[in-house]
Design a protein around this motif. Structure first.
Motif, mmCIF file in Angstrom:
data_model
loop_
_atom_site.group_PDB
_atom_site.id
_atom_site.type_symbol
_atom_site.label_atom_id
_atom_site.label_comp_id
_atom_site.label_asym_id
_atom_site.label_seq_id
_atom_site.Cartn_x
_atom_site.Cartn_y
_atom_site.Cartn_z
ATOM 1 N N PRO A 41 40.588 4.950 49.902
ATOM 2 C CA PRO A 41 40.146 3.487 50.640
ATOM 3 C C PRO A 41 38.853 3.223 50.676
ATOM 4 O O PRO A 41 38.308 1.990 50.894
ATOM 5 N N GLU A 42 38.092 4.318 50.951
ATOM 6 C CA GLU A 42 36.666 4.203 50.884
ATOM 7 C C GLU A 42 36.075 3.815 49.776
ATOM 8 O O GLU A 42 35.000 3.073 49.723
ATOM 9 N N VAL A 43 36.471 3.836 48.650
ATOM 10 C CA VAL A 43 36.073 3.425 47.283
ATOM 11 C C VAL A 43 36.418 2.029 47.255
ATOM 12 O O VAL A 43 35.404 0.953 47.044
ATOM 13 N N TRP A 44 37.569 1.371 47.909
ATOM 14 C CA TRP A 44 37.885 -0.027 47.802
ATOM 15 C C TRP A 44 36.960 -0.805 48.729
ATOM 16 O O TRP A 44 36.570 -1.673 48.357
ATOM 17 N N ALA A 45 36.762 -0.193 50.082
ATOM 18 C CA ALA A 45 35.873 -0.733 50.825
ATOM 19 C C ALA A 45 34.376 -0.884 50.277
ATOM 20 O O ALA A 45 33.633 -1.942 50.338
ATOM 21 N N GLN A 46 33.946 0.091 49.449
ATOM 22 C CA GLN A 46 32.691 0.102 48.866
ATOM 23 C C GLN A 46 32.780 -1.085 47.812
ATOM 24 O O GLN A 46 31.627 -1.721 47.599
ATOM 25 N N LEU A 47 33.734 -1.057 46.952
ATOM 26 C CA LEU A 47 33.654 -2.309 46.033
ATOM 27 C C LEU A 47 33.643 -3.639 46.765
ATOM 28 O O LEU A 47 32.982 -4.574 46.213
ATOM 29 N N ALA A 48 34.262 -3.732 47.815
ATOM 30 C CA ALA A 48 34.097 -4.974 48.587
ATOM 31 C C ALA A 48 32.760 -5.067 49.142
ATOM 32 O O ALA A 48 32.217 -6.097 48.953
ATOM 33 N N GLU A 49 31.917 -4.042 49.557
ATOM 34 C CA GLU A 49 30.653 -4.297 50.110
ATOM 35 C C GLU A 49 29.666 -4.411 48.889
ATOM 36 O O GLU A 49 28.853 -5.315 49.067
ATOM 37 N N LEU A 50 29.974 -4.276 48.010
ATOM 38 C CA LEU A 50 29.092 -4.397 46.605
ATOM 39 C C LEU A 50 29.138 -5.811 46.042
ATOM 40 O O LEU A 50 28.596 -6.199 45.277
ATOM 41 N N GLY A 51 30.505 -6.551 46.460
ATOM 42 C CA GLY A 51 30.604 -7.845 46.151
ATOM 43 C C GLY A 51 31.752 -7.950 44.693
ATOM 44 O O GLY A 51 31.769 -8.853 44.128
ATOM 45 N N ILE A 52 32.042 -6.615 44.318
ATOM 46 C CA ILE A 52 32.791 -6.541 43.021
ATOM 47 C C ILE A 52 34.175 -7.261 43.464
ATOM 48 O O ILE A 52 34.749 -7.850 42.354
ATOM 49 N N LEU A 53 34.914 -7.091 44.497
ATOM 50 C CA LEU A 53 35.980 -7.855 44.546
ATOM 51 C C LEU A 53 35.977 -9.490 44.600
ATOM 52 O O LEU A 53 36.834 -10.202 44.582
ATOM 53 N N GLY A 54 34.719 -9.764 45.080
ATOM 54 C CA GLY A 54 34.818 -11.179 45.109
ATOM 55 C C GLY A 54 34.015 -11.886 43.871
ATOM 56 O O GLY A 54 33.852 -13.097 43.451
ATOM 57 N N MET A 55 33.693 -11.064 42.632
ATOM 58 C CA MET A 55 33.179 -11.465 41.477
ATOM 59 C C MET A 55 33.727 -12.530 40.771
ATOM 60 O O MET A 55 33.136 -13.635 40.227
ATOM 61 N N PRO A 56 35.119 -12.591 40.714
ATOM 62 C CA PRO A 56 35.810 -13.310 39.816
ATOM 63 C C PRO A 56 36.078 -14.993 40.500
ATOM 64 O O PRO A 56 36.597 -15.705 39.686
ATOM 65 N N PHE A 57 35.694 -15.050 41.571
ATOM 66 C CA PHE A 57 35.939 -16.110 42.178
ATOM 67 C C PHE A 57 34.875 -17.264 42.304
ATOM 68 O O PHE A 57 33.720 -16.632 42.473
#
Length: 376
Positions: A41-57
């Motif tokens: 889960p810490e990797v998922w949180a890091q992806l969110a912090e880096l903006g990766i989860l918001g890139m396609p929107f």
């Protein structure tokens, strides 16, 4: 046609590449998938912090103004490290349904939580007898006043053990394989009547069999128009296929590189096996298949905004070409590695497993070859 990436996309690629190398090395990944949780889960949180989860929107949806090309860049890097975190189910699939057909209230509630890494979705669409036909749905949703009652069974729901919510396809009218009468709902996994059976997949991810037993959902859980969701499902799954083709390209590149390096180190008859011309030819075939897959993936990604027929043809062509290449590269890599290729301690066997399973997600080679021919 301009195939150059933007400066921002190159920065994302470089940052993710570094993250995968430093935090997703083989032993670290192996320990993660063998743990009870099966992921980090810490990797998922890091992806969110880096903006990766918001890139396609889009920026209007709270994202960073990207799109399918950004997902392609991200997934290729994920493929290189065999990343198991549920980017496709959550961001590409659930995020795709919301950005294409979600209401303002749904976007405000769910998209913000997806981008922030606070909410994880799984896409529950496959059924035991569906055989890649999105219209062959036995799961039923009956409307009663301001609610729907769901009953049915969804199979191999990738990422469901980690999910807080499910995107569920269900039949609200019609029967059999009617194209009309299919709807899409957001369902909380903790809702009364949702029963899951979790397990590890062959390629190291986690999935669930999900059963709905008189599950009540509010009318505002419906995404898009009731009974008219099949074209939307096909659009979102095409986007998911393009993203997974990019993932497969990343995995194929690493599998080929590992095989070439191994052939330089492994000796037979006193010389490295890479000196044998027959193996050189096989590794050249692997590289050619990889390069063709990259081109097909680029084309499919660029055609996602085209008309329905053109989009479907490009995506099916990519799924066929990349699926065939994934099988070739995975099998050749294992064979050239010899007995080491099938041991759990060697990474190459796990790349082989992921590349093999790729063919069975969202339609295999035979299915998409038939779809492509039908659309020609």
């Amino acid at each position: 046609m301009d195939f150059n990436f933007t400066e921002e996309q190159d920065m994302v690629r470089d940052g993710l590449s570094r993250m995968v190398r430093e935090q997703y090395d083989w032993e670290t990944r192996r320990k993660a998938i063998e743990s009870d949780a099966g992921w980090r889960p810490e990797v998922w949180a890091q992806l969110a912090e880096l903006g990766i989860l918001g890139m396609p929107f889009s920026e209007d949806d709270g994202g960073f103004g990207g799109g399918a090309i950004d997902s392609m860049v991200i997934m290729e890097e994920f493929g290189k490290g065999l990343v198991v975190e549920p980017f496709v189910p959550t961001v590409v699939c659930a995020g795709g349904f919301l950005k294409h057909a979600g209401t303002d209230a749904q976007k405000e509630d769910h998209l913000a939580a997806i981008i922030g890494g606070e909410r994880i979705f799984a896409f529950a669409y496959a059924e035991p007898r569906g055989r890649y036909d999105y219209a062959d749905i036995a799961t039923a949703a009956k409307k009663d006043g301001d609610t729907y009652t769901l009953n049915g069974h969804k199979a191999v729901v990738i990422g469901a053990p980690w999910a807080s919510h499910l995107v569920v396809t269900a039949r609200t009218s019609g029967s059999g394989r009617d194209r009309d009468g299919i709807s899409v709902f957001i369902v909380e996994k903790a809702a009364d009547g949702v029963v899951t059976r979790d397990y590890e997949t062959v390629d190291g991810r986690r999935a669930s069999e999900v059963y709905f037993e008189n599950v009540s959902v509010a009318a505002d859980a419906l995404i898009g128009e009731e009974g008219k969701a099949l074209p939307l499902i096909e659009l979102v799954t095409d986007e998911a296929i393009a993203a997974q083709c990019a993932e497969a390209c990343g995995a194929m590149k690493v599998a080929h590189t590992m095989t070439v390096e191994y052939s330089r180190q492994r000796k037979q008859f006193g010389v490295p096996i890479g000196k044998f011309q027959v193996l050189q030819h096989r590794m050249v075939d692997m590289y050619t298949a990889y390069e063709q897959s990259v081109s097909l993936t680029y084309l499919a990604t660029l055609k996602l905004d085209a008309g329905e027929t053109e989009r479907k043809r490009a995506v099916s062509a990519a799924k066929v070409g990349v699926g065939q290449a994934a099988r070739l590269i995975g099998q050749e890599a294992v064979q050239i590695h010899g007995g080491n290729g099938v041991t759990d301690e060697y990474a190459i066997g796990h790349y082989f497993k992921r590349l093999t399973i790729f063919d069975h997600e969202f339609g295999n080679v035979d299915h998409h070859l038939k779809r492509h021919v039908k659309l020609s």
